[in-house]
Design an enzyme around this catalytic site. Sequence first.
Site, PDB file in Angstrom:
ATOM      1  CB  SER A 163      -0.863   0.028   1.259  1.00  0.00           C
ATOM      2  OG  SER A 163      -1.536  -1.185   1.412  1.00  0.00           O
ATOM      3  CB  SER A 223       2.468   7.541  -2.749  1.00  0.00           C
ATOM      4  OG  SER A 223       3.637   7.601  -1.956  1.00  0.00           O
ATOM      5  CB  THR A 224       6.352   3.662  -3.365  1.00  0.00           C
ATOM      6  OG1 THR A 224       6.704   4.767  -2.526  1.00  0.00           O
ATOM      7  CG2 THR A 224       7.546   3.294  -4.238  1.00  0.00           C
ATOM      8  CG  ASP A 227       4.089  -2.863   1.295  1.00  0.00           C
ATOM      9  OD1 ASP A 227       3.760  -1.735   0.864  1.00  0.00           O
ATOM     10  OD2 ASP A 227       3.572  -3.368   2.315  1.00  0.00           O
ATOM     11  N   GLY A 281       3.598   1.442   8.065  1.00  0.00           N
ATOM     12  CA  GLY A 281       2.366   1.807   8.757  1.00  0.00           C
ATOM     13  C   GLY A 281       2.065   3.284   8.701  1.00  0.00           C
ATOM     14  N   GLY A 316       0.774   4.628   6.373  1.00  0.00           N
ATOM     15  CA  GLY A 316      -0.568   4.655   5.785  1.00  0.00           C
ATOM     16  C   GLY A 316      -1.562   3.808   6.566  1.00  0.00           C
ATOM     17  CD  GLU A 359       1.392  -1.876   4.337  1.00  0.00           C
ATOM     18  OE1 GLU A 359       1.140  -1.005   3.491  1.00  0.00           O
ATOM     19  OE2 GLU A 359       2.054  -1.632   5.362  1.00  0.00           O
ATOM     20  CE  LYS A 396       9.331   7.197   2.087  1.00  0.00           C
ATOM     21  NZ  LYS A 396       8.476   6.213   1.501  1.00  0.00           N
TER      22      LYS A 396
HETATM   23  O1  LIG Z   1       3.548   1.099   5.211  1.00  0.00           O
HETATM   24  C1  LIG Z   1       2.863   1.710   4.433  1.00  0.00           C
HETATM   25  C2  LIG Z   1       1.408   1.896   4.604  1.00  0.00           C
HETATM   26  O2  LIG Z   1       0.983   1.337   5.798  1.00  0.00           O
HETATM   27  C3  LIG Z   1       3.490   2.315   3.229  1.00  0.00           C
HETATM   28  O3  LIG Z   1       4.129   1.325   2.494  1.00  0.00           O
HETATM   29  C4  LIG Z   1       4.464   3.353   3.688  1.00  0.00           C
HETATM   30  O4  LIG Z   1       3.775   4.310   4.472  1.00  0.00           O
HETATM   31  C5  LIG Z   1       5.150   4.040   2.507  1.00  0.00           C
HETATM   32  O5  LIG Z   1       4.231   4.788   1.789  1.00  0.00           O
HETATM   33  P1  LIG Z   1       4.649   5.703   0.570  1.00  0.00           P
HETATM   34  O6  LIG Z   1       5.062   4.796  -0.538  1.00  0.00           O
HETATM   35  O7  LIG Z   1       3.419   6.493   0.259  1.00  0.00           O
HETATM   36  O8  LIG Z   1       5.782   6.593   1.027  1.00  0.00           O
END
Ligand SMILES: O=C(CO)[C@H](O)[C@H](O)COP(=O)(O)O
Length: 236
Positions: A32, A34-35, A88, A102, A104, A110, A128
């Site tokens: 889940s 944006s990536t 992920d 987490g 998101g 996940e 990251k």
């Molecule tokens: O763990 C997550 C959601 O629970 C996402 O993978 C994490 O927050 C990274 O999100 P993004 O790709 O938007 O930076």
Amino acid sequence: MSSLIEQAKQKAAYQAVDEHVLPTHRVIGVGSGSTVVHVVARLLQRDPELNAKTVFIPTSFQSRGLLLDGGLTVGDVEQYPDIDVTIDGADEVDAQLNAIKGGGAAHLQEKVVAEAAKKFVIVADYRKDSKVLGEQWLKGVPVEVVPFAWKAVLKKLQEQGSKDAKLRMAVAKAGPVVTDNGNFIIDAPFGLIHDPVKCLRDIKLITGVVEVGLFCNMAEVAYFGCEDGSVTIRTK
Ligand SMILES: O=C(CO)[C@H](O)[C@H](O)COP(=O)(O)O
């Protein structure tokens, strides 16, 4: 495309899909965030006949929607407990490939979908990439809790050293964020996390905690999209 960060996410996602989603795979876990939008975009560029023979396991309302909108077949871990590969995103990844997830609020599903996979692959942008968890992601470890226990869990987290732990509040709703599983999230900062396995164990032992957003010893490889357009690959 809008920004360097978005380009970095896309590069990492595309390369990870190209190198880890094989034509022989029939069950693919999809994380889940944006990536992961770029992961799904790349999956949709595969041979449609191949995608038609494949079941995709989402990890949230968001990723389920992405897959369904793309016309892909979705399943769950009850039907497909053996997943070929799960890809992920992450909020932060350390030198040993331990991750905070987490951001998101989707880390429970996940983690289940990552653990059910033969291989777990992380895709992220350069922000990251850390040596030690807690260097870049300052919001804290996301902890999913059953709603009635949130205050008791918060107190225990504070006793464990996270004095700034707090209930995650919703933005376009009065009150707390409610997860896809009907629970609340506490964000618990612990500073630099030199021993993420101990941190994970200590938090998970608190009654009322459903799942902790520390993914320790799970990822086999992480792809980081860099500012210069390259992709750094870190393996175990
Ligand atoms: O763990 C997550 C959601 O629970 C996402 O993978 C994490 O927050 C990274 O999100 P993004 O790709 O938007 O930076």
